[in-house]
Design a protein around this motif. Sequence first.
Motif, PDB file in Angstrom:
ATOM      1  N   VAL A  69      -3.301  -6.895  -0.059  1.00  0.00           N
ATOM      2  CA  VAL A  69      -4.158  -7.115   1.115  1.00  0.00           C
ATOM      3  C   VAL A  69      -4.260  -8.595   1.449  1.00  0.00           C
ATOM      4  CG1 VAL A  69      -6.492  -6.852   2.017  1.00  0.00           C
ATOM      5  CG2 VAL A  69      -5.465  -5.007   0.679  1.00  0.00           C
ATOM      6  N   GLU A  70      -4.425  -9.424   0.442  1.00  0.00           N
ATOM      7  CA  GLU A  70      -4.562 -10.857   0.696  1.00  0.00           C
ATOM      8  C   GLU A  70      -3.323 -11.412   1.390  1.00  0.00           C
ATOM      9  OE1 GLU A  70      -5.297 -15.010  -1.849  1.00  0.00           O
ATOM     10  OE2 GLU A  70      -5.742 -13.046  -2.749  1.00  0.00           O
ATOM     11  N   ALA A  71      -2.151 -10.963   0.957  1.00  0.00           N
ATOM     12  CA  ALA A  71      -0.904 -11.444   1.567  1.00  0.00           C
ATOM     13  C   ALA A  71      -0.760 -10.936   3.000  1.00  0.00           C
ATOM     14  CB  ALA A  71       0.291 -11.009   0.725  1.00  0.00           C
ATOM     15  N   VAL A  72      -1.126  -9.680   3.236  1.00  0.00           N
ATOM     16  CA  VAL A  72      -1.044  -9.128   4.592  1.00  0.00           C
ATOM     17  C   VAL A  72      -1.970  -9.887   5.534  1.00  0.00           C
ATOM     18  CG1 VAL A  72      -1.477  -7.106   6.028  1.00  0.00           C
ATOM     19  CG2 VAL A  72      -0.341  -6.839   3.813  1.00  0.00           C
ATOM     20  N   THR A  88     -11.760  -8.947   5.557  1.00  0.00           N
ATOM     21  CA  THR A  88     -11.630  -8.021   4.426  1.00  0.00           C
ATOM     22  C   THR A  88     -11.640  -6.586   4.948  1.00  0.00           C
ATOM     23  OG1 THR A  88     -14.029  -7.982   4.099  1.00  0.00           O
ATOM     24  CG2 THR A  88     -12.772  -9.549   2.773  1.00  0.00           C
ATOM     25  N   PRO A  89     -10.989  -5.666   4.250  1.00  0.00           N
ATOM     26  CA  PRO A  89     -11.040  -4.263   4.666  1.00  0.00           C
ATOM     27  C   PRO A  89     -12.426  -3.675   4.381  1.00  0.00           C
ATOM     28  CG  PRO A  89      -9.152  -4.693   3.220  1.00  0.00           C
ATOM     29  CD  PRO A  89     -10.063  -5.867   3.119  1.00  0.00           C
ATOM     30  N   LEU A 106      -0.691  -6.641  11.003  1.00  0.00           N
ATOM     31  CA  LEU A 106      -1.374  -5.725  10.087  1.00  0.00           C
ATOM     32  C   LEU A 106      -0.583  -4.438   9.888  1.00  0.00           C
ATOM     33  CD1 LEU A 106      -5.053  -6.026  11.393  1.00  0.00           C
ATOM     34  CD2 LEU A 106      -4.139  -7.004   9.287  1.00  0.00           C
ATOM     35  N   LEU A 107       0.070  -3.979  10.946  1.00  0.00           N
ATOM     36  CA  LEU A 107       0.747  -2.684  10.901  1.00  0.00           C
ATOM     37  C   LEU A 107       2.130  -2.730  10.255  1.00  0.00           C
ATOM     38  CD1 LEU A 107      -0.329  -1.534  14.443  1.00  0.00           C
ATOM     39  CD2 LEU A 107      -0.710  -0.182  12.370  1.00  0.00           C
ATOM     40  N   ARG A 108       2.847  -3.825  10.434  1.00  0.00           N
ATOM     41  CA  ARG A 108       4.237  -3.876   9.975  1.00  0.00           C
ATOM     42  C   ARG A 108       4.376  -3.589   8.483  1.00  0.00           C
ATOM     43  NH1 ARG A 108       9.107  -2.349  10.941  1.00  0.00           N
ATOM     44  NH2 ARG A 108      10.743  -3.797  10.314  1.00  0.00           N
ATOM     45  N   PRO A 109       3.563  -4.185   7.598  1.00  0.00           N
ATOM     46  CA  PRO A 109       3.705  -3.867   6.170  1.00  0.00           C
ATOM     47  C   PRO A 109       3.460  -2.392   5.872  1.00  0.00           C
ATOM     48  CG  PRO A 109       2.422  -5.874   6.467  1.00  0.00           C
ATOM     49  CD  PRO A 109       2.569  -5.257   7.816  1.00  0.00           C
ATOM     50  N   ALA A 110       2.488  -1.789   6.571  1.00  0.00           N
ATOM     51  CA  ALA A 110       2.196  -0.372   6.348  1.00  0.00           C
ATOM     52  C   ALA A 110       3.377   0.502   6.750  1.00  0.00           C
ATOM     53  CB  ALA A 110       0.947   0.034   7.126  1.00  0.00           C
ATOM     54  N   LEU A 111       4.004   0.190   7.883  1.00  0.00           N
ATOM     55  CA  LEU A 111       5.121   1.000   8.357  1.00  0.00           C
ATOM     56  C   LEU A 111       6.364   0.791   7.497  1.00  0.00           C
ATOM     57  CD1 LEU A 111       4.733   0.643  12.236  1.00  0.00           C
ATOM     58  CD2 LEU A 111       3.653   2.251  10.657  1.00  0.00           C
ATOM     59  N   MET A 112       6.599  -0.442   7.059  1.00  0.00           N
ATOM     60  CA  MET A 112       7.756  -0.698   6.194  1.00  0.00           C
ATOM     61  C   MET A 112       7.597   0.025   4.861  1.00  0.00           C
ATOM     62  SD  MET A 112       8.915  -4.644   6.788  1.00  0.00           S
ATOM     63  CE  MET A 112      10.388  -4.351   5.819  1.00  0.00           C
ATOM     64  N   ARG A 113       6.389   0.021   4.309  1.00  0.00           N
ATOM     65  CA  ARG A 113       6.163   0.732   3.056  1.00  0.00           C
ATOM     66  C   ARG A 113       6.386   2.229   3.237  1.00  0.00           C
ATOM     67  NH1 ARG A 113       0.328   1.186   0.150  1.00  0.00           N
ATOM     68  NH2 ARG A 113      -0.045   2.257   2.123  1.00  0.00           N
ATOM     69  N   ALA A 114       5.900   2.774   4.355  1.00  0.00           N
ATOM     70  CA  ALA A 114       6.073   4.202   4.610  1.00  0.00           C
ATOM     71  C   ALA A 114       7.545   4.578   4.672  1.00  0.00           C
ATOM     72  CB  ALA A 114       5.376   4.583   5.910  1.00  0.00           C
TER      73      ALA A 114
END
Length: 479
Positions: free
Chosen positions: A83-86, A176-177, A57-65
């Motif tokens: 979100v669906e892909a993550v 879902t979020p 869950l965290l890796r996409p958020a950190l890569m985007r940042a």
Amino acid sequence: MTTENIQTYDVIVIGAGPVGENVADRTSAAGLSTVIVESELVGGECSYWACEPSKALLRPALMRADATHVPGIDPAVGNPLDVEAVLAHRDRMSAHWKDDGQVAWLKSAGIDLLRGHGRLTGERAVSVRTPSGDTVRLRARHAVALSTGSRAALPPLAGIENLRPWTSREATSASTPPGRLVVVGAGVVGVEMATAWQALGSQVTLLARTDGLLPRMEPFAGELVTERLREAGADVRFGVSVVAAERAADGEVRITLSDGGQLTADEILFATGRAPRSEEIGLETVGLTPGDWIATDDSLTVTGVPGDWLYAAGDVNGRALFTHQGKYQARIAGAVIVARAFGERLDTDRWSPHSATADGEAVPGVVFTDPEVASVGLTTIEAARTGRAVEVVDHDLARLAGALQYRPDYRGKARILIDPDRRVVVGATFAGPGVSELLYSATVAITAEVPVERLWHAVPAFPTISEVWLRMLETRRDS
């Protein structure tokens, strides 16, 4: 109607998470017949509800940042995450909550698996209640190893049983979020899940009863994480706790705070600590207290139980609640069990394979937030609490060419603590993008007790963030 069988093994392991698997692997590889007992999924908390899904869950958020701050990259990377892909990636990393692969590995390693709830019934004796309702009785020739882990500890809040709150399990497996998520807790789980779900579209409110995040780490680490969470849109509040909460008929969570404030949310996550899974494993039959952390010596042998047959490794012993430390303990417990089974003398030297000294002197940990936080060994808070003299050396990571290559707007800080008498590093904390890769070098420096004078000859490559080691040594020399 139940039936009973009695089966004898050299080693019985209760708990098939990463720790139990590693104990069993080592004893089985040495030729000891081994059975592992598991009531849930083989692979344990880390594989399905902690390490693997949370980092997915965290890796996409950190890569985007990181990517949004690198010149030349398409600005579209700053758009909302898919979100669906993550979540699909999270599901794959959690093996869709099926343990077929782990079961196949046990079989390939020659380890028997018995599904059911295992509990001690006396010396070297274990009773297993199977899913079908049968009772299987096991007997160990040499050892029983308890690797039952830990669970989320909920606060003593009135009506919490009807609140249906999230714990770390729900937070890492949600489909879902939630629109509005209240996170209670300033520790690792709290800040990581606040980071993940804010990035996935939730409006997060993070409540900390302390005056900062990550209170067990250096204060600057929590300050940097707070800054970035707020920039991402999260509401971070300090010095406040939940005094009442209820779930209304429409599913909404209504929360009353210690400062008199009110919140409404779709979900509430309590990230308020861990408790040992030891309440229903028969500890009372060997003179121990159910529900307590299980004390061990450095060979992972349980203290207070006559004879050298009962071991506890991983979270359940409370020594260091990290998967990597549990696996470290498992290797040692397995080596001790094998040595004793074959009548070998245990080597009690602190560097031996029979002594878990790293649980106290060099425990590494990473918080996968934006920015990352990595820490090992002593902190200034712990040094002050214990009255231990240390030399503190700080460096601004943004002054490194390697950090600016990573992100032009890099924000981060490094700190090492040096024992002034022995002239060795005894603690290190790094906060900034990409700093998790600095942690192993710090762990080696502390564990190997490398003299500071010798560290001058460990040359970091340019331009990398690792160059901070050279800069901190220069700072110390010039101060």
